[in-house]
Design an enzyme around this catalytic site. Structure first.
Site, PDB file in Angstrom:
ATOM      1  N   CYS A   2     -11.285   0.928 -12.573  1.00 21.95           N
ATOM      2  CA  CYS A   2     -11.908   1.333 -13.647  1.00 21.95           C
ATOM      3  C   CYS A   2     -11.993   2.760 -14.033  1.00 21.95           C
ATOM      4  O   CYS A   2     -12.059   3.521 -12.949  1.00 21.95           O
ATOM      5  CB  CYS A   2     -13.348   0.738 -13.764  1.00 21.95           C
ATOM      6  N   ARG A  27      -4.847   5.078 -13.551  1.00 20.80           N
ATOM      7  CA  ARG A  27      -5.737   4.260 -12.618  1.00 20.80           C
ATOM      8  C   ARG A  27      -5.474   2.900 -12.592  1.00 20.80           C
ATOM      9  O   ARG A  27      -5.760   1.987 -11.834  1.00 20.80           O
ATOM     10  CB  ARG A  27      -7.140   4.761 -12.755  1.00 20.80           C
ATOM     11  N   TRP A  74     -10.536  -2.672 -15.222  1.00 20.77           N
ATOM     12  CA  TRP A  74      -9.808  -3.516 -14.319  1.00 20.77           C
ATOM     13  C   TRP A  74     -10.533  -4.715 -13.816  1.00 20.77           C
ATOM     14  O   TRP A  74     -11.648  -4.476 -12.973  1.00 20.77           O
ATOM     15  CB  TRP A  74      -9.375  -2.603 -13.214  1.00 20.77           C
ATOM     16  N   ASN A 100     -18.501   1.629 -13.018  1.00 24.15           N
ATOM     17  CA  ASN A 100     -17.564   1.382 -12.190  1.00 24.15           C
ATOM     18  C   ASN A 100     -18.294   0.962 -10.793  1.00 24.15           C
ATOM     19  O   ASN A 100     -18.988   1.427 -10.471  1.00 24.15           O
ATOM     20  CB  ASN A 100     -16.730   2.722 -11.681  1.00 24.15           C
ATOM     21  N   GLY A 101     -17.588  -0.017 -10.043  1.00 26.71           N
ATOM     22  CA  GLY A 101     -18.091  -0.526  -8.960  1.00 26.71           C
ATOM     23  C   GLY A 101     -18.265  -1.997  -8.975  1.00 26.71           C
ATOM     24  O   GLY A 101     -17.852  -2.726 -10.008  1.00 26.71           O
ATOM     25  N   GLU A 488       8.608   3.195   3.557  1.00 30.59           N
ATOM     26  CA  GLU A 488       7.800   3.925   2.489  1.00 30.59           C
ATOM     27  C   GLU A 488       8.985   3.800   1.195  1.00 30.59           C
ATOM     28  O   GLU A 488       8.534   3.351   0.247  1.00 30.59           O
ATOM     29  CB  GLU A 488       7.609   5.426   2.720  1.00 30.59           C
ATOM     30  N   LYS A 492       8.093   1.749  -2.270  1.00 24.41           N
ATOM     31  CA  LYS A 492       8.196   2.562  -3.610  1.00 24.41           C
ATOM     32  C   LYS A 492       9.156   1.574  -4.460  1.00 24.41           C
ATOM     33  O   LYS A 492       8.905   1.422  -5.586  1.00 24.41           O
ATOM     34  CB  LYS A 492       8.890   3.792  -3.340  1.00 24.41           C
ATOM     35  N   GLU A 495       7.086  -1.675  -5.495  1.00 23.26           N
ATOM     36  CA  GLU A 495       6.058  -1.600  -6.532  1.00 23.26           C
ATOM     37  C   GLU A 495       6.612  -1.124  -8.141  1.00 23.26           C
ATOM     38  O   GLU A 495       5.738  -1.462  -8.984  1.00 23.26           O
ATOM     39  CB  GLU A 495       4.905  -0.563  -6.117  1.00 23.26           C
ATOM     40  N   HIS A 511      17.139  -9.794  15.767  1.00 18.64           N
ATOM     41  CA  HIS A 511      16.157 -10.527  16.299  1.00 18.64           C
ATOM     42  C   HIS A 511      15.484 -11.559  15.134  1.00 18.64           C
ATOM     43  O   HIS A 511      14.681 -12.249  15.249  1.00 18.64           O
ATOM     44  CB  HIS A 511      15.140  -9.884  16.853  1.00 18.64           C
ATOM     45  N   LYS A 608      -4.295   2.957  -9.330  1.00 20.67           N
ATOM     46  CA  LYS A 608      -4.107   4.122  -8.526  1.00 20.67           C
ATOM     47  C   LYS A 608      -4.960   4.270  -7.484  1.00 20.67           C
ATOM     48  O   LYS A 608      -4.732   4.512  -6.453  1.00 20.67           O
ATOM     49  CB  LYS A 608      -4.112   5.212  -9.529  1.00 20.67           C
TER      50      LYS A 608
HETATM   51  C1  F6R Z   1       1.854   3.379  -3.121  1.00 17.51           C
HETATM   52  C2  F6R Z   1       0.578   3.781  -3.065  1.00 17.51           C
HETATM   53  C3  F6R Z   1      -0.510   3.016  -2.376  1.00 17.51           C
HETATM   54  C4  F6R Z   1      -1.513   4.089  -1.903  1.00 17.51           C
HETATM   55  C5  F6R Z   1      -2.753   3.071  -1.316  1.00 17.51           C
HETATM   56  C6  F6R Z   1      -3.626   4.212  -0.607  1.00 17.51           C
HETATM   57  O1  F6R Z   1       2.905   4.079  -3.889  1.00 17.51           O
HETATM   58  O2  F6R Z   1       0.205   4.758  -3.799  1.00 17.51           O
HETATM   59  O3  F6R Z   1       0.154   2.224  -1.370  1.00 17.51           O
HETATM   60  O4  F6R Z   1      -0.957   4.895  -0.965  1.00 17.51           O
HETATM   61  O5  F6R Z   1      -3.431   2.271  -2.125  1.00 17.51           O
HETATM   62  O6  F6R Z   1      -4.327   4.967  -1.548  1.00 17.51           O
HETATM   63  P1  F6R Z   1      -5.069   6.292  -1.123  1.00 17.51           P
HETATM   64  O7  F6R Z   1      -4.116   7.176  -0.516  1.00 17.51           O
HETATM   65  O8  F6R Z   1      -5.653   6.572  -2.464  1.00 17.51           O
HETATM   66  O9  F6R Z   1      -6.104   5.972  -0.071  1.00 17.51           O
END
Ligand code: F6R
Length: 613
Positions: A2, A27, A74, A100-101, A488, A492, A495, A511, A608
């Site tokens: 949020c 976000r 959210w 928020n929260g 990684e 990417k 997602e 394996h 985010k």
């Molecule tokens: C992937 C991504 C997430 C964040 C994860 C941790 O592209 O952005 O996997 O890396 O949610 O987020 P932070 O770094 O903000 O703790």
């Protein structure tokens, strides 16, 4: 997740609030709403879907109030709907609240309020807050200038869980009250106007002078004053921090999307992260850390704890720590870490990596580490974020605001920073050959230029992206330093392109996963470590034999004709090769998602900063 924005001043609040919400779109959210004070009442407009829907909503252009609050929601309690979106009002429509929260005891509070005659119109936890404020306000017999503040404070005292709230009232047309606990909230200082936001980017184009609130702090804002109070409503002083981020860093600067802009920013963000700690022929510097030789000599383990991409940054840096320091270094997923009774004590150095600094699981793991007496270091990108307040020490990545949900520039800054931190510790301990260390430092200093050269040459990646964008399963392989890159790159791709992909340590293939390899399947391999090159090549040969189409990212001398596509990256020390080899793979996921016509900056279901566990 949020987002909150608020404005109090002399201008029309609505355009400023909508602009702030748009800056927070990254976000992740499912509905948006706004409340402004209009004449003698509160106007409240909400819409599901994008902020654009809200900005085009009937009646929004008629709002002329100069004080208002706005929110992107959210969904946690109750589905995405107009009724459930914020701001929420009390039954008498006297107070409007954005939150928020999560209020963990909302059922109890709802029952208490229902028993006292209040009605609820949403399924949210938030709706208890304006009604509680109203309850305490109407019970307060003292009619002084602090009555509104007192009602908010008393209501907050009843809340269990996390909150960042902003409250306006039709009875107080020139006042806004804000408070927080375990959810971020900042106040921006303006000239005869003030701003509030859950994240700095929302208000960065209006002010760079930011006040950070601590847990339980409460602030009373007017056009031309901000007063701060502690939990017991004692007045406290706070100094504004000047935020260095450039307002243009939250704009797209001519790029189609934030993600591609952020990928192209990496030469600069890596350079800025390096230059804060490492200069040619000088010892590394971390003045913000007070880590002595005596302390480092006594530790038995280093632990990196994080989530998602940040956790991959830990994996990509672990070998550097073990190699330079000869101290066992472990990496764990924050959401798993605290449920396995981890063996940590005051001799463990705990490093928590978080771009946003607000990830709930990482914060919970940090709290556990503190309880067990470990020294804690936060690696974060956001000044004043929760993690930076909780950890013993903080080192900042200098990636600037990262808006795209998929993390790119924060990841490379994290890996660079952690490598420099390992060198710093090795210099303190004298645990590694000084000449080799110096060569390694020079290699790090060359990284920005090398990343730039990669970004100048993207034709092969675009071609390959077009070739694979309709596929359903893709495999990533790597050994040693190339394995975290495979993880990684796979994250990417899934997602933002919604293509299923898996990453394997190349040696693990036979394996089990090799059973999935069939004619035409795409396998993407990374080969950057000369010591492991031949072994990885053999593993890739095994998939080629079974009909796989291959794309190889490498800086090694390999027989290119054996693969369908090869992307060359500059040579570097294998310890920092994950910083180079991930860049073409970030671009690959971006172009695949673009070829599929997807919204790369705001992929479905993702937020985010993940502030729920
Ligand atoms: C992937 C991504 C997430 C964040 C994860 C941790 O592209 O952005 O996997 O890396 O949610 O987020 P932070 O770094 O903000 O703790």
């Amino acid at each position: 997740m949020c987002g909150i924005v608020g404005y109090i001043g002399t201008k029309k609040a609505t355009p400023i609030l909508i602009d702030g919400l748009l800056k927070l779109e990254y976000r992740g959210y499912d509905s948006a709403g706004i409340s402004t004070l209009e004449g003698t009442g509160i106007s409240n407009i909400k819409e599901t879907g994008r902020v654009k829907n809200l900005s085009e909503s009937a009646g929004i252009s008629d709002l002329s109030g100069t004080i208002g609050i706005a929110h992107t929601r959210w969904a946690t309690h109750g589905k995405p709907s107009r009724e459930n979106s914020h701001p929420h009002l009390d039954n008498s429509k006297t107070f409007a609240v954005v939150h928020n929260g999560i209020i963990e005891n909302y059922s109890e509070l709802r029952k208490f309020l229902t028993d006292n005659g209040y009605t609820f119109y949403s399924q949210t936890d938030t709706e208890v807050i304006p009604n509680l404020i109203h309850y305490y306000y109407s019970k307060d017999e003292k009619d002084d200038s602090e009555k509104f503040l007192r009602a908010v404070r008393t209501a907050c005292n009843d809340l269990k869980g996390s909150y960042a709230i902003s409250v306006i009232s039709k009875l107080y047309p020139d006042e806004m009250i804000v408070s927080r606990k375990d959810s971020p909230l900042v106040i921006g200082l303006g000239n005869n106007e003030n701003y509030i936001a859950s994240d700095i980017p929302a208000i960065l184009s209006y002010t760079k002078d930011i006040y950070l609130l601590d847990d339980y702090d409460i602030a009373e804002l007017h056009n031309n004053s901000i007063s701060f109070f502690d939990k017991n409503l004692n007045k406290i002083e706070k100094a504004a921090k000047n935020i260095e981020w450039d307002a243009s860093s939250v704009e797209k600067d001519g790029f189609d999307d934030y993600m591609i802009k952020e990928i192209y920013e990496q030469p600069r963000t890596i350079r800025e992260t390096i230059s804060s700690h490492l200069k040619k022929d000088e010892p590394c510097e971390f003045p913000e850390l007070n880590i002595t030789k005596e302390y480092l000599s006594g530790i038995n383990k280093i632990f990196f704890v994080a989530c998602g991409t940040a956790m991959h940054a830990g994996l990509a840096s672990r070998n550097t720590f073990e190699k330079l320091l000869s101290i066992p270094t472990e990496v764990d997923i924050a959401s798993e870490f605290r449920y396995r009774n981890p063996l940590i004590d005051e001799k463990t150095l705990m490093v928590f990596i978080s771009q946003s600094g607000e990830t709930a699981d990482t914060l919970a793991a940090l709290a556990l580490a503190k309880q067990k007496g470990a020294k804690t270091v936060a690696v974060s990108n956001v000044i004043g974020s929760s993690i930076t307040r909780e950890a013993d020490y903080t080192v900042y990545t200098h990636a600037g605001p990262e808006i795209a949900v998929a993390s790119t520039k924060a990841y490379t800054s994290q890996v660079v920073l952690l490598n420099i931190l390992a060198i710093h510790f090795a210099e303190i301990l004298g645990s590694y050959d000084a000449t080799k260390l110096n060569t390694f430092k020079n290699e790090i200093l060359e990284l920005p230029e090398k990343v730039k050269s990669l970004l100048d040459n993207t034709d092969t990646i675009k071609k390959f992206a077009t070739d694979i964008h309709n596929e359903h399963d893709i495999f990533f392989l790597g050994r040693g330093f190339d394995y975290p890159v495979a993880l990684e790159a796979s994250l990417k791709l899934k997602e933002i392109s919604y293509i299923h992909s898996d990453a394997y340590a190349a040696g693990e293939l036979k394996h089990g996963p090799i059973a999935l390899i069939e004619d035409g399947i795409t396998v993407i391999g990374t080969i950057t470590d000369p010591n492991l090159k031949d072994k990885t090549i053999s593993n890739i040969q095994e998939v080629i034999t079974r009909g796989a189409k291959t794309f190889i990212v490498t800086n090694q001398d390999i027989k290119k004709e054996n693969y369908n596509f090869v992307f060359d990256i500059p040579e570097t020390n294998p310890l920092v090769s994950p910083i180079l080899s991930i860049v073409p793979l970030q671009l690959l996921s971006y172009y695949v998602a673009k070829d599929k016509g997807l919204d790369v900056d705001k992929p479905r279901n993702l937020a985010k900063s993940v502030t729920v566990e």
